[in-house]
Design a protein around this motif. Sequence first.
Motif, mmCIF file in Angstrom:
data_model
loop_
_atom_site.group_PDB
_atom_site.id
_atom_site.type_symbol
_atom_site.label_atom_id
_atom_site.label_comp_id
_atom_site.label_asym_id
_atom_site.label_seq_id
_atom_site.Cartn_x
_atom_site.Cartn_y
_atom_site.Cartn_z
ATOM 1 N N ALA A 447 0.800 -1.277 0.095
ATOM 2 C CA ALA A 447 -0.012 -0.040 0.007
ATOM 3 C C ALA A 447 0.988 1.225 -0.104
ATOM 4 O O ALA A 447 0.392 2.123 -0.672
ATOM 5 C CB ALA A 447 -1.011 -0.050 1.128
ATOM 6 N N GLY A 448 1.945 1.032 0.754
ATOM 7 C CA GLY A 448 2.869 2.535 0.730
ATOM 8 C C GLY A 448 3.590 2.806 -0.521
ATOM 9 O O GLY A 448 3.753 3.666 -0.957
ATOM 10 N N TRP A 449 3.635 1.346 -1.286
ATOM 11 C CA TRP A 449 4.627 1.510 -2.718
ATOM 12 C C TRP A 449 3.598 2.162 -3.406
ATOM 13 O O TRP A 449 4.126 3.186 -4.445
ATOM 14 C CB TRP A 449 4.835 -0.008 -3.149
ATOM 15 N N VAL A 450 2.355 1.780 -3.396
ATOM 16 C CA VAL A 450 1.481 2.491 -4.458
ATOM 17 C C VAL A 450 1.245 3.861 -4.122
ATOM 18 O O VAL A 450 0.984 4.577 -4.971
ATOM 19 C CB VAL A 450 -0.085 1.690 -4.232
ATOM 20 N N ALA A 451 1.022 4.272 -2.890
ATOM 21 C CA ALA A 451 1.011 5.799 -2.487
ATOM 22 C C ALA A 451 2.205 6.514 -3.028
ATOM 23 O O ALA A 451 1.958 7.676 -3.283
ATOM 24 C CB ALA A 451 0.856 5.761 -1.009
ATOM 25 N N ARG A 452 3.523 5.897 -2.806
ATOM 26 C CA ARG A 452 4.545 6.726 -3.267
ATOM 27 C C ARG A 452 4.606 7.030 -4.520
ATOM 28 O O ARG A 452 5.400 7.764 -5.219
ATOM 29 C CB ARG A 452 5.988 6.030 -2.818
ATOM 30 N N LEU A 453 3.773 6.349 -5.525
ATOM 31 C CA LEU A 453 3.843 6.324 -7.098
ATOM 32 C C LEU A 453 3.261 8.182 -7.250
ATOM 33 O O LEU A 453 3.443 8.503 -8.217
ATOM 34 C CB LEU A 453 2.935 5.391 -7.802
ATOM 35 N N PHE A 454 2.455 8.456 -6.107
ATOM 36 C CA PHE A 454 2.033 9.841 -6.363
ATOM 37 C C PHE A 454 2.707 10.985 -6.070
ATOM 38 O O PHE A 454 2.522 12.067 -5.801
ATOM 39 C CB PHE A 454 0.652 9.862 -5.664
ATOM 40 N N GLY A 455 4.182 10.680 -5.941
ATOM 41 C CA GLY A 455 5.236 11.717 -5.898
ATOM 42 C C GLY A 455 5.154 12.107 -4.203
ATOM 43 O O GLY A 455 5.133 11.104 -3.301
ATOM 44 N N ALA A 456 5.686 13.464 -4.106
ATOM 45 C CA ALA A 456 5.878 13.796 -2.714
ATOM 46 C C ALA A 456 4.542 13.756 -1.745
ATOM 47 O O ALA A 456 4.707 13.221 -0.638
ATOM 48 C CB ALA A 456 6.472 15.373 -2.733
ATOM 49 N N PRO A 457 3.445 13.930 -2.252
ATOM 50 C CA PRO A 457 2.128 13.792 -1.438
ATOM 51 C C PRO A 457 2.230 12.359 -0.869
ATOM 52 O O PRO A 457 1.753 11.897 0.001
ATOM 53 C CB PRO A 457 1.081 14.193 -2.274
ATOM 54 N N GLY A 458 2.206 11.564 -1.939
ATOM 55 C CA GLY A 458 2.137 10.361 -1.862
ATOM 56 C C GLY A 458 3.179 9.508 -0.734
ATOM 57 O O GLY A 458 2.797 8.642 -0.039
ATOM 58 N N ALA A 459 4.580 10.102 -0.781
ATOM 59 C CA ALA A 459 5.308 9.715 0.339
ATOM 60 C C ALA A 459 5.040 9.795 1.628
ATOM 61 O O ALA A 459 5.114 9.057 2.583
ATOM 62 C CB ALA A 459 6.665 10.388 -0.118
ATOM 63 N N LEU A 460 4.406 11.128 1.815
ATOM 64 C CA LEU A 460 3.702 11.519 3.125
ATOM 65 C C LEU A 460 2.689 10.566 3.461
ATOM 66 O O LEU A 460 2.575 9.945 4.553
ATOM 67 C CB LEU A 460 3.317 13.002 3.059
ATOM 68 N N GLY A 461 1.627 10.236 2.459
ATOM 69 C CA GLY A 461 0.616 9.167 2.668
ATOM 70 C C GLY A 461 1.253 7.900 3.117
ATOM 71 O O GLY A 461 0.717 7.152 3.788
ATOM 72 N N ALA A 462 2.223 7.514 2.479
ATOM 73 C CA ALA A 462 3.054 6.268 2.592
ATOM 74 C C ALA A 462 3.331 6.097 4.079
ATOM 75 O O ALA A 462 3.217 4.984 4.906
ATOM 76 C CB ALA A 462 3.913 5.918 1.705
ATOM 77 N N THR A 463 3.852 7.334 4.503
ATOM 78 C CA THR A 463 4.405 7.162 5.973
ATOM 79 C C THR A 463 3.491 7.066 6.895
ATOM 80 O O THR A 463 3.493 6.379 7.851
ATOM 81 C CB THR A 463 5.255 8.657 6.154
ATOM 82 N N SER A 464 1.973 7.564 6.591
ATOM 83 C CA SER A 464 1.039 7.460 7.512
ATOM 84 C C SER A 464 0.446 5.799 7.698
ATOM 85 O O SER A 464 0.240 5.463 8.570
ATOM 86 C CB SER A 464 -0.200 8.429 6.923
ATOM 87 N N LEU A 465 0.434 5.436 6.471
ATOM 88 C CA LEU A 465 0.099 4.115 6.320
ATOM 89 C C LEU A 465 1.126 3.214 6.882
ATOM 90 O O LEU A 465 0.656 2.124 7.674
ATOM 91 C CB LEU A 465 0.144 3.541 4.605
ATOM 92 N N GLU A 466 2.468 3.235 6.866
ATOM 93 C CA GLU A 466 3.266 2.422 7.660
ATOM 94 C C GLU A 466 3.198 2.651 9.043
ATOM 95 O O GLU A 466 3.777 1.668 9.905
ATOM 96 C CB GLU A 466 4.714 2.569 6.803
#
Length: 830
Positions: A447-466
């Motif tokens: 799920a974090g990997w998919v979120a990171r595909l959305f760039g910098a906003p996705g990296a922040l979202g991935a951190t929240s998921l993890e």
Amino acid sequence: MIAAAWNRLWLFNFGELWRHPGRTLMSGAVMGVSAALLVAVLSISGSVTGSVDRLTMGLAGNADLEIGGITDAGFDQSLLPAIAATPGVAAAVPMLRQTLGAGDNRALLVGADANVTALGSDLADPLGKHTKALLTTPRGVLVGAAMGYQVGDQIPVGGGTATVAGLLDDPASARLNGGHLVAAPLPLAQFLTNRVGRLDSVQVVVKPGADVGAVRGALTQAVDGRAVVADPTLRTAQAGGAIQILRYSTLMSSAAALIVAAFLIYNAMSMAVAQRRSTLSLLRAIGARRAPMVADMLVEAAMLGLVGGLIGAAIGVFIGRAAIDRLPAAMVQAVESRTEFMLPGYAIPVAVAACVLATVLAAGIAAGQVYRVAPVEALVPVEASPTAAGGRVLRWAALAGAIALYAVAFTLATLDLGRISLGAISTSFAATVLLCFFATGPIVRAAGWVARLFGAPGALGATSLERAPRRVWATAMTVLIGVAAVVALGGASSNMVDSATDSFRSVAAADLYVSPTPPEGFPTGPALPPELAAKVAAIPGVAAVRPAQMAFATVGTGRVLLQGYPPLREDSRLGAVDGPVIEAMGRGEGVVITRDIARAQGLSAGDKITMPTPSGTREVTVLQVIPYFTAISGVVMMSLDQMREWYQRPGETILAIDYAPGADQVAVRAAVRELVPADIHVDAGTEVVEAIASGVRQGSAMSNMILWIVVLVATVALLNTLMLSVLERRRELGVLRAIGTGRRFLLRSVLAEAAGIGVVGATLGLVTGLIVQYLATLAIGHAMTIDIVYRPSVLLLVYGLVALGLALLGSIPPALRAARMPIIAALAVD
């Protein structure tokens, strides 16, 4: 102490529910949906069996046993003296029971003699009260209030007419087929239906002190296999068997909704814990014990489930009432009584109890995440703790459980266990949940990997998921179950409809069918007029007329559909039967049975099957066991002449007509339509096939509707999870906004979280769905005794994408909330 506990609950629990109406309403709503579905499903099956039971008891009164006809042709009245003379019999009350009309005009004709007063039944008092009117009115009958007749009106009955001599009062009408009843003296009923000397049942009252079992045995010897001796409740049991498939399929879909709702409650309770973290940590610091805090959380969840369940149960009553009018015609035809809505007494308590249990279990898991840590740790996000993703022992136990359940599911699906095989579906879903619990870590990372595909906003979202593995797992499971249920059960249902339709495709080989029954029902009678077949065959342009006969019959305690055909290899209706077997059947050497009958009685080709008939018990050879679509009952095929002789049913109930080459088909059909009586149906072969397919689709429509409700529940679950993520990070989001992060960046961050969970959950759901669809196809094939072809459809991918899209809609409200959160309010948290 009680007052103190109530104050504590109101301050820390019920008050929180009141202060967060959105979350409370969403959680209560999904529980309400689950309760509504369960009540609707239970009320449908309860209405069918309850209607039959109420009519049966209304006619039987205090009868201890009933002697019933093997088919709707009944049995010879000459058996009555032997029945009445059987030791231990106090009264033997003969009856004739025949269905009149169809659809909304469907009613029941009951003929009885003066002995009916011995039963003390709902019919006995009206017949006694109107005795004078019945005797003085030519062809006088009593009718139920719901039929709309007045005293003196003429009413069609069988092949003639009768005069309304009196009306059943409202209480009697309500208990007797919902008021759709015609009661007549026995000789008149026999005359009007052209069944002089025939009976359908004899209600037996046993003498006080007599052994009912011994009397039953003596009666069985007296009837000598020409009728069935059983409890009056046998009709109710047979009606329950007619709707088992519908009940199982809808209950499985409703259970999926309840499981998804439980995951949502887990997320909602996790949200409540997150919002109350500071309060809870303070209480622990000043000495509050864990047990009362956990108990309060469970009471809060139970109240949520109780209120949501009660509201949903009330809605489910209306859904069930509406669904009664949409039951497949073949299913309604299989029971004697009209199906009136009857809410079983257990329906609402079971549904509410299921909702309360689901909420308490889900809340218990959520509460344990906080109350197992020390007071100072309660201020830290729960999912950051080392136990958030589950201990090693627990995860490996989940893997072992998943492997064991998959083995059980595969065994159930592959073995021909009849309707028990349907357990493979729910078992495989449970195994998938356990397997995904073992794989919580990879799922969160994906799920974090998919979120990171959305760039910098996705990296922040991935951190929240993890940081929140358990919550991510729970939400991914809701998406998985929603998508997998639509793909698996929807796909298996589609495969069943296609295979069932294909199995009847040969029916379209005949150009026309003539039957007293609409094409969506079974042509079980009444018999067509004598000489009609010969008259139709004489119409110019008609090449051939092939008669056939069908009837429901009792074999043992079960109900089967008898089918009698002329033993012709070219008859398309015998397409599932081997050619040599057709010839042997024509010589009277045996019968053909379907798989469910073979399984129930432990039979195979070459074995003997015992069949009671009005002409005596017959022991015949099973020539072949065939797959055949039998959602209502099993099928026994035999020679038409043999069926006429054994079951004392002259004539036929359906004619198959072939056009002559080059004939004007429109003119021939018009000529047939003009020849046959107006109340007899004339349908093209293609129309009959389409009507059958429509009935099958109608039977699965409710289950499919429930599946899409499951997807909507998964949408709410994703909304709850993301809202929890936003609430937990209010301070973090406030800091980001204070240092210049734009609203659009935060909006995309939350949407990336949703995409990560949704894509991973939907992908797992598609894979799970295809696997479970295969198992479900095998299981439904065993339950329906038909060979169902497993065909994964491209549309299933579309269904999965639609389900994913609906789930992702739940990310919009929390994303907007994160983007619009005031900086000062966010920084003021804690």
